[in-house]
Design a protein around this motif. Structure first.
Motif, PDB file in Angstrom:
ATOM      1  N   CYS A   1     -27.335  18.480 -36.441  1.00  0.00           N
ATOM      2  CA  CYS A   1     -28.290  18.289 -35.350  1.00  0.00           C
ATOM      3  C   CYS A   1     -27.564  17.731 -34.135  1.00  0.00           C
ATOM      4  O   CYS A   1     -26.825  16.741 -34.251  1.00  0.00           O
ATOM      5  CB  CYS A   1     -29.412  17.351 -35.771  1.00  0.00           C
ATOM      6  N   VAL A   2     -27.790  18.349 -32.979  1.00  0.00           N
ATOM      7  CA  VAL A   2     -27.046  18.001 -31.766  1.00  0.00           C
ATOM      8  C   VAL A   2     -28.016  17.671 -30.635  1.00  0.00           C
ATOM      9  O   VAL A   2     -29.020  18.358 -30.453  1.00  0.00           O
ATOM     10  CB  VAL A   2     -26.148  19.175 -31.317  1.00  0.00           C
ATOM     11  N   SER A   3     -27.702  16.627 -29.866  1.00  0.00           N
ATOM     12  CA  SER A   3     -28.405  16.325 -28.625  1.00  0.00           C
ATOM     13  C   SER A   3     -27.375  15.963 -27.562  1.00  0.00           C
ATOM     14  O   SER A   3     -26.180  15.840 -27.858  1.00  0.00           O
ATOM     15  CB  SER A   3     -29.391  15.177 -28.810  1.00  0.00           C
ATOM     16  N   TYR A   4     -27.831  15.776 -26.321  1.00  0.00           N
ATOM     17  CA  TYR A   4     -26.868  15.525 -25.249  1.00  0.00           C
ATOM     18  C   TYR A   4     -26.147  14.190 -25.409  1.00  0.00           C
ATOM     19  O   TYR A   4     -25.025  14.035 -24.948  1.00  0.00           O
ATOM     20  CB  TYR A   4     -27.536  15.597 -23.874  1.00  0.00           C
ATOM     21  N   GLY A   5     -26.779  13.199 -26.070  1.00  0.00           N
ATOM     22  CA  GLY A   5     -26.142  11.903 -26.265  1.00  0.00           C
ATOM     23  C   GLY A   5     -26.253  11.438 -27.701  1.00  0.00           C
ATOM     24  O   GLY A   5     -27.222  11.751 -28.395  1.00  0.00           O
ATOM     25  N   GLN A   6     -25.275  10.663 -28.167  1.00  0.00           N
ATOM     26  CA  GLN A   6     -25.278  10.204 -29.558  1.00  0.00           C
ATOM     27  C   GLN A   6     -26.457   9.274 -29.831  1.00  0.00           C
ATOM     28  O   GLN A   6     -27.042   9.315 -30.913  1.00  0.00           O
ATOM     29  CB  GLN A   6     -23.964   9.493 -29.876  1.00  0.00           C
ATOM     30  N   ALA A   7     -26.821   8.438 -28.874  1.00  0.00           N
ATOM     31  CA  ALA A   7     -27.936   7.508 -29.089  1.00  0.00           C
ATOM     32  C   ALA A   7     -29.234   8.260 -29.335  1.00  0.00           C
ATOM     33  O   ALA A   7     -30.012   7.906 -30.237  1.00  0.00           O
ATOM     34  CB  ALA A   7     -28.082   6.578 -27.880  1.00  0.00           C
ATOM     35  N   LEU A   8     -29.481   9.312 -28.548  1.00  0.00           N
ATOM     36  CA  LEU A   8     -30.690  10.117 -28.741  1.00  0.00           C
ATOM     37  C   LEU A   8     -30.650  10.824 -30.086  1.00  0.00           C
ATOM     38  O   LEU A   8     -31.643  10.850 -30.827  1.00  0.00           O
ATOM     39  CB  LEU A   8     -30.822  11.138 -27.611  1.00  0.00           C
ATOM     40  N   SER A   9     -29.501  11.375 -30.445  1.00  0.00           N
ATOM     41  CA  SER A   9     -29.353  12.061 -31.724  1.00  0.00           C
ATOM     42  C   SER A   9     -29.587  11.097 -32.882  1.00  0.00           C
ATOM     43  O   SER A   9     -30.228  11.448 -33.890  1.00  0.00           O
ATOM     44  CB  SER A   9     -27.945  12.669 -31.811  1.00  0.00           C
ATOM     45  N   ASN A  10     -29.101   9.874 -32.758  1.00  0.00           N
ATOM     46  CA  ASN A  10     -29.305   8.869 -33.809  1.00  0.00           C
ATOM     47  C   ASN A  10     -30.770   8.458 -33.932  1.00  0.00           C
ATOM     48  O   ASN A  10     -31.258   8.179 -35.033  1.00  0.00           O
ATOM     49  CB  ASN A  10     -28.448   7.630 -33.523  1.00  0.00           C
TER      50      ASN A  10
ATOM     51  N   ARG B   1     -27.515  15.986 -43.413  1.00  0.00           N
ATOM     52  CA  ARG B   1     -27.870  16.129 -42.000  1.00  0.00           C
ATOM     53  C   ARG B   1     -26.892  15.298 -41.197  1.00  0.00           C
ATOM     54  O   ARG B   1     -26.832  14.083 -41.338  1.00  0.00           O
ATOM     55  CB  ARG B   1     -29.288  15.642 -41.728  1.00  0.00           C
ATOM     56  N   ILE B   2     -26.106  15.942 -40.354  1.00  0.00           N
ATOM     57  CA  ILE B   2     -25.149  15.262 -39.490  1.00  0.00           C
ATOM     58  C   ILE B   2     -25.740  15.178 -38.094  1.00  0.00           C
ATOM     59  O   ILE B   2     -26.273  16.159 -37.574  1.00  0.00           O
ATOM     60  CB  ILE B   2     -23.801  16.011 -39.458  1.00  0.00           C
ATOM     61  N   SER B   3     -25.652  14.016 -37.491  1.00  0.00           N
ATOM     62  CA  SER B   3     -26.106  13.822 -36.107  1.00  0.00           C
ATOM     63  C   SER B   3     -24.892  13.705 -35.209  1.00  0.00           C
ATOM     64  O   SER B   3     -23.995  12.900 -35.468  1.00  0.00           O
ATOM     65  CB  SER B   3     -26.946  12.552 -35.985  1.00  0.00           C
ATOM     66  N   THR B   4     -24.880  14.501 -34.137  1.00  0.00           N
ATOM     67  CA  THR B   4     -23.770  14.419 -33.194  1.00  0.00           C
ATOM     68  C   THR B   4     -24.281  14.707 -31.796  1.00  0.00           C
ATOM     69  O   THR B   4     -25.477  14.966 -31.589  1.00  0.00           O
ATOM     70  CB  THR B   4     -22.632  15.393 -33.591  1.00  0.00           C
ATOM     71  N   SER B   5     -23.384  14.676 -30.849  1.00  0.00           N
ATOM     72  CA  SER B   5     -23.751  14.909 -29.454  1.00  0.00           C
ATOM     73  C   SER B   5     -22.819  15.959 -28.864  1.00  0.00           C
ATOM     74  O   SER B   5     -21.799  16.321 -29.469  1.00  0.00           O
ATOM     75  CB  SER B   5     -23.644  13.610 -28.657  1.00  0.00           C
ATOM     76  N   ILE B   6     -23.177  16.460 -27.677  1.00  0.00           N
ATOM     77  CA  ILE B   6     -22.320  17.421 -26.991  1.00  0.00           C
ATOM     78  C   ILE B   6     -20.943  16.801 -26.783  1.00  0.00           C
ATOM     79  O   ILE B   6     -20.816  15.714 -26.223  1.00  0.00           O
ATOM     80  CB  ILE B   6     -22.933  17.823 -25.629  1.00  0.00           C
TER      81      ILE B   6
END
Length: 415
Positions: A25-34, A76-81
């Motif tokens: 799962c990817v979002s623009y920032g790590q904090a949002l992804s977390n 489920r891995i959380s990461t950012s751009i």
């Protein structure tokens, strides 16, 4: 709810049905992804989840928000751009809000996003033939990630504008459709006319159209307006058509970042011009030469215009060498693209340019048309403007008349 559905509920549902699935799962920032990962972890730890999906359990040894795993080996891995994914593969990749609204006008941020997607993320699918990638986003810029992916093709697109601006038929279940027409409000009880007016005033027309109506517009304003185009349900009758003309704008090579080679096909009916077809592709030079002949034969075009610049010069010379062609016309452009296009706007304002009400190529054509001269591509507009410039110069009708004279001498048509 789009982020809740795509980044929280959906991956939890997937792991509930198959706890071996591997999801990034990817979002623009790590904090949002977390934040999304933390909400999903709470859901999967709930009693309700355990009752619905009794076979799926989180592994207590691997339950951080950056990476949570099931006891069956899924995760489920959380990461950012821009995040590191070396050695990690997935069955599904979910990209939710890849670009911040405040970064939309930054070319550097958009370039970073595109590069990371193509060079890092796409290669993380365990099985490219069966893996799935979903991108969930509001539109923020013509050159944002959804814009590039739509341009590339081969994607299933679901667009839900707040205020519908097209006729749209969305399949929600096999054989069941949700239909929208221009002017329909997605949620009238929540988004009133007064609220829309206020938001447009606060945000500005450009940002409102992008974020709420999924229709990003160029920053500097476009040269052409969509409502200037007249629509036809049926092409003109043969007796109305003076001649059929094709206009080619050719590209230098077939790199993905380069323009396309485009052929627009037109019917001239007095002072009105009907766009019959748009061919658009990246072709090797030898394929391009064959395609010019093929499309000319398909439409029985009286005149084929080729821009006498760059690759067009070689293309014109190669085709002329094969036979004394009565239908081929080379045109050398004068002045800038914007200047040439601006000279043609009166024809559009007068309602002299007609396009079909429906066509497979129409959406891509309209997007480029309304974004010119600020869009990523301008090849279709260049082809169109070249045709209209040729009409103004008189060279097209002269060539068409010469072609009729030639064919008459061959006994192929009667004047």
């Amino acid at each position: 709810m789009k982020s809740d559905m795509s980044s929280i509920f959906y991956p939890a549902w997937v792991l509930g049905r198959d706890p071996t699935q591997r999801i990034i799962c990817v979002s623009y920032g790590q904090a949002l992804s977390n934040d999304f990962a933390s909400a999903m972890r709470n859901l999967m730890r709930s009693e309700v989840y355990a009752q619905v999906f009794p076979r799926t359990r989180l592994d207590p040894r691997r339950s951080s928000v950056e990476e949570m795993a099931t006891t069956a080996g899924g995760f489920r891995i959380s990461t950012s751009i821009g995040g590191t994914l070396t050695g990690r593969g997935a069955d599904q990749i979910i990209i939710d809000d890849p670009l911040k609204a405040s970064d939309a006008d930054s070319e550097a941020e958009r370039t970073r996003m595109h590069s990371w997607y193509r060079q890092t993320l796409v290669s993380r699918l365990n099985n490219p033939a069966q893996g799935r990638i979903a991108v969930i986003s509001q539109r923020l810029h013509l050159d944002d990630l959804p814009g590039r992916l739509i341009e590339d093709g081969a994607w299933d697109e679901l667009s839900l504008p707040l205020v519908e601006w097209d006729r749209r038929r969305i399949e929600v279940l096999p054989g069941r459709y949700f239909e929208r027409k221009p002017g329909d409000i997605l949620h009238p009880a929540r988004f009133s006319d007064s609220w829309q007016k206020e938001q447009r005033s606060l945000m500005g027309e450009r940002d409102f159209e992008a974020q709420y109506n999924q229709r990003p517009m160029p920053a500097g304003g476009a040269l052409f307006k969509l409502n200037w185009l007249k629509r036809y349900s049926h092409p003109p009758h043969g007796y109305q058509v003076e001649c059929v003309v094709q206009s080619w704008d050719t590209a230098y090579d077939i790199k993905a970042s380069n323009d396309y080679s485009v052929c627009t096909t037109w019917a001239i009916c007095g002072t009105h011009f009907y766009l019959l077809d748009v061919f658009r592709a990246r072709l090797e030079f030898y394929e391009l030469q064959k395609k010019v002949i093929e499309l000319r034969d398909n439409w029985d075009a009286s005149v084929v215009i080729i821009e006498a610049m760059g690759s067009g010069i070689s293309l014109y010379q190669n085709i002329v060498r094969t036979a004394p062609l009565h239908w081929l016309q080379g045109i050398s452009p004068q002045h800038s693209k914007e200047h040439r296009a601006s000279k043609q706007t009166p024809k559009f304002e007068r309602g002299e340019i007609h396009v079909p009400a429906e066509a497979a190529w129409l959406e891509a054509f309209e997007k480029e048309y309304i974004s010119f001269p600020h869009g990523k591509f301008d090849d279709q507009v260049d082809s169109m403007v070249q045709f209209l410039t040729g009409v103004d110069s008189g060279t097209i009708m002269q060539r068409a008349y010469a072609a009729r004279q030639y064919l008459s001498g061959q006994g192929k048509i009667g004047l």
